[in-house]
Design a protein around this motif. Structure first.
Motif, mmCIF file in Angstrom:
data_model
loop_
_atom_site.group_PDB
_atom_site.id
_atom_site.type_symbol
_atom_site.label_atom_id
_atom_site.label_comp_id
_atom_site.label_asym_id
_atom_site.label_seq_id
_atom_site.Cartn_x
_atom_site.Cartn_y
_atom_site.Cartn_z
ATOM 1 N N ILE A 96 0.862 -1.185 0.000
ATOM 2 C CA ILE A 96 0.000 0.000 0.000
ATOM 3 C C ILE A 96 0.897 1.234 0.000
ATOM 4 O O ILE A 96 1.938 1.263 0.658
ATOM 5 C CB ILE A 96 -0.977 -0.013 1.208
ATOM 6 C CG1 ILE A 96 -2.011 1.102 1.076
ATOM 7 C CG2 ILE A 96 -0.233 0.046 2.542
ATOM 8 C CD1 ILE A 96 -3.216 0.905 1.983
ATOM 9 N N THR A 97 0.506 2.215 -0.788
ATOM 10 C CA THR A 97 1.310 3.423 -0.916
ATOM 11 C C THR A 97 0.760 4.501 0.004
ATOM 12 O O THR A 97 -0.409 4.870 -0.076
ATOM 13 C CB THR A 97 1.310 3.917 -2.377
ATOM 14 O OG1 THR A 97 1.820 2.871 -3.206
ATOM 15 C CG2 THR A 97 2.189 5.153 -2.527
ATOM 16 N N GLN A 102 5.896 3.166 -0.604
ATOM 17 C CA GLN A 102 5.215 1.875 -0.607
ATOM 18 C C GLN A 102 5.605 1.041 0.612
ATOM 19 O O GLN A 102 6.782 0.845 0.898
ATOM 20 C CB GLN A 102 5.559 1.108 -1.889
ATOM 21 C CG GLN A 102 4.673 -0.107 -2.111
ATOM 22 C CD GLN A 102 4.976 -0.829 -3.404
ATOM 23 O OE1 GLN A 102 6.050 -1.375 -3.588
ATOM 24 N NE2 GLN A 102 4.020 -0.812 -4.321
ATOM 25 N N GLU A 124 -7.193 8.690 0.290
ATOM 26 C CA GLU A 124 -7.331 7.466 -0.488
ATOM 27 C C GLU A 124 -5.960 6.824 -0.685
ATOM 28 O O GLU A 124 -4.968 7.507 -0.943
ATOM 29 C CB GLU A 124 -7.951 7.771 -1.858
ATOM 30 C CG GLU A 124 -9.398 8.208 -1.760
ATOM 31 C CD GLU A 124 -10.081 8.192 -3.113
ATOM 32 O OE1 GLU A 124 -9.380 8.274 -4.144
ATOM 33 O OE2 GLU A 124 -11.318 8.103 -3.135
ATOM 34 N N TYR A 125 -5.924 5.519 -0.542
ATOM 35 C CA TYR A 125 -4.665 4.785 -0.627
ATOM 36 C C TYR A 125 -4.809 3.619 -1.613
ATOM 37 O O TYR A 125 -5.758 2.855 -1.534
ATOM 38 C CB TYR A 125 -4.274 4.251 0.757
ATOM 39 C CG TYR A 125 -4.089 5.359 1.768
ATOM 40 C CD1 TYR A 125 -2.859 5.988 1.911
ATOM 41 C CD2 TYR A 125 -5.152 5.800 2.544
ATOM 42 C CE1 TYR A 125 -2.686 7.018 2.817
ATOM 43 C CE2 TYR A 125 -4.996 6.833 3.452
ATOM 44 C CZ TYR A 125 -3.759 7.447 3.588
ATOM 45 O OH TYR A 125 -3.595 8.468 4.475
ATOM 46 N N GLN A 126 -3.840 3.537 -2.520
ATOM 47 C CA GLN A 126 -3.839 2.444 -3.495
ATOM 48 C C GLN A 126 -3.104 1.251 -2.910
ATOM 49 O O GLN A 126 -2.039 1.398 -2.321
ATOM 50 C CB GLN A 126 -3.122 2.882 -4.792
ATOM 51 C CG GLN A 126 -3.607 4.212 -5.363
ATOM 52 C CD GLN A 126 -5.033 4.136 -5.845
ATOM 53 O OE1 GLN A 126 -5.467 3.104 -6.338
ATOM 54 N NE2 GLN A 126 -5.772 5.228 -5.690
ATOM 55 N N TYR A 127 -3.694 0.063 -3.080
ATOM 56 C CA TYR A 127 -2.997 -1.149 -2.662
ATOM 57 C C TYR A 127 -3.007 -2.158 -3.801
ATOM 58 O O TYR A 127 -3.842 -2.095 -4.705
ATOM 59 C CB TYR A 127 -3.624 -1.736 -1.395
ATOM 60 C CG TYR A 127 -5.079 -2.117 -1.534
ATOM 61 C CD1 TYR A 127 -6.076 -1.255 -1.117
ATOM 62 C CD2 TYR A 127 -5.453 -3.342 -2.078
ATOM 63 C CE1 TYR A 127 -7.412 -1.591 -1.231
ATOM 64 C CE2 TYR A 127 -6.788 -3.695 -2.196
ATOM 65 C CZ TYR A 127 -7.763 -2.815 -1.772
ATOM 66 O OH TYR A 127 -9.072 -3.162 -1.900
ATOM 67 N N LEU A 128 -2.043 -3.066 -3.763
ATOM 68 C CA LEU A 128 -1.949 -4.092 -4.800
ATOM 69 C C LEU A 128 -1.047 -5.229 -4.349
ATOM 70 O O LEU A 128 -0.329 -5.126 -3.353
ATOM 71 C CB LEU A 128 -1.427 -3.499 -6.117
ATOM 72 C CG LEU A 128 0.089 -3.248 -6.233
ATOM 73 C CD1 LEU A 128 0.463 -3.056 -7.694
ATOM 74 C CD2 LEU A 128 0.525 -2.047 -5.424
ATOM 75 N N ASP A 135 -1.887 -7.674 -10.120
ATOM 76 C CA ASP A 135 -2.719 -6.477 -9.982
ATOM 77 C C ASP A 135 -3.721 -6.395 -11.145
ATOM 78 O O ASP A 135 -4.901 -6.103 -10.945
ATOM 79 C CB ASP A 135 -1.862 -5.207 -9.889
ATOM 80 C CG ASP A 135 -0.858 -5.073 -11.033
ATOM 81 O OD1 ASP A 135 -0.616 -6.072 -11.749
ATOM 82 O OD2 ASP A 135 -0.318 -3.973 -11.201
ATOM 83 N N GLN A 140 -5.873 -5.495 -6.693
ATOM 84 C CA GLN A 140 -5.579 -4.091 -6.462
ATOM 85 C C GLN A 140 -6.878 -3.401 -6.053
ATOM 86 O O GLN A 140 -7.967 -3.919 -6.279
ATOM 87 C CB GLN A 140 -5.033 -3.451 -7.733
ATOM 88 C CG GLN A 140 -6.005 -3.531 -8.907
ATOM 89 C CD GLN A 140 -5.445 -2.861 -10.145
ATOM 90 O OE1 GLN A 140 -4.865 -1.794 -10.056
ATOM 91 N NE2 GLN A 140 -5.626 -3.496 -11.296
ATOM 92 N N THR A 142 -8.524 0.495 -3.891
ATOM 93 C CA THR A 142 -8.340 1.763 -3.216
ATOM 94 C C THR A 142 -8.990 1.697 -1.849
ATOM 95 O O THR A 142 -10.139 1.285 -1.716
ATOM 96 C CB THR A 142 -8.979 2.910 -4.021
ATOM 97 O OG1 THR A 142 -8.429 2.901 -5.339
ATOM 98 C CG2 THR A 142 -8.726 4.256 -3.363
ATOM 99 N N THR A 144 -10.219 3.882 1.313
ATOM 100 C CA THR A 144 -10.567 5.257 1.663
ATOM 101 C C THR A 144 -10.702 5.390 3.172
ATOM 102 O O THR A 144 -11.413 4.618 3.809
ATOM 103 C CB THR A 144 -11.887 5.662 0.986
ATOM 104 O OG1 THR A 144 -11.747 5.503 -0.422
ATOM 105 C CG2 THR A 144 -12.237 7.113 1.302
#
Ligand SMILES: [Cu+2]
Length: 146
Positions: A96-97, A102, A124-128, A135, A140, A142, A144
């Protein structure tokens, strides 16, 4: 007349049944005060976790082929521990970024778990999964934080 008699009988039966059920419930409460808590269904992936301090949350993440399921019911801003369990058939990780950086678990073998803790603020955080191609296959999403 038959109908009346039959319905009277049924009513008696119903009253009897209700009494039995009530008696059973009453007995239950007396002998087992914590029985109520077990009624809450827990996700299959859930290990028993201690209660969190204020501002600390645990997010249980289940990695599957090829999907992440995040249990975010308790999530809020603050110190967040991601407990990632691999329920798939091949190794996965979870990244997660946060603030451009990361954070991720090592590669987790099927049936195993890994965790890490990050500080999350609303956003909001992107994960993968960083295994190449996973992904794109669906691992992958998001997250929140309100
Ligand atoms: Cu993967």
């Amino acid at each position: 007349m038959m109908n009346l008699a039959a319905s009277h009988g049924l009513r008696l039966l119903a009253v009897l049944l209700i009494s039995i059920v009530l008696a059973a419930c009453g007995g239950n409460t007396q002998t087992n005060g914590i029985g109520r808590q077990t009624a809450t269904p827990a996700p299959a992936s859930n290990a028993t976790q201690p209660p969190n301090a204020v501002g600390e949350t645990t997010v249980n993440v289940t990695a599957q082929d090829f999907e992440f399921v995040l249990d975010t019911r308790a999530i809020s801003a603050g110190s967040t521990t991601f407990v990632v369990t691999n329920r798939g058939t091949m190794p996965h990780d979870f990244a997660i970024t946060v603030s451009g950086q990361q954070h991720k678990t090592p590669l987790i073998n099927p049936g195993e778990s890994s965790s890490f803790t990050v500080e999350l603020t609303p956003g909001e955080y992107q994960y993968l999964c960083t295994v190449p191609g996973h992904d794109i296959l669906g691992m992958q999403g998001t997250l929140t934080i309100q």
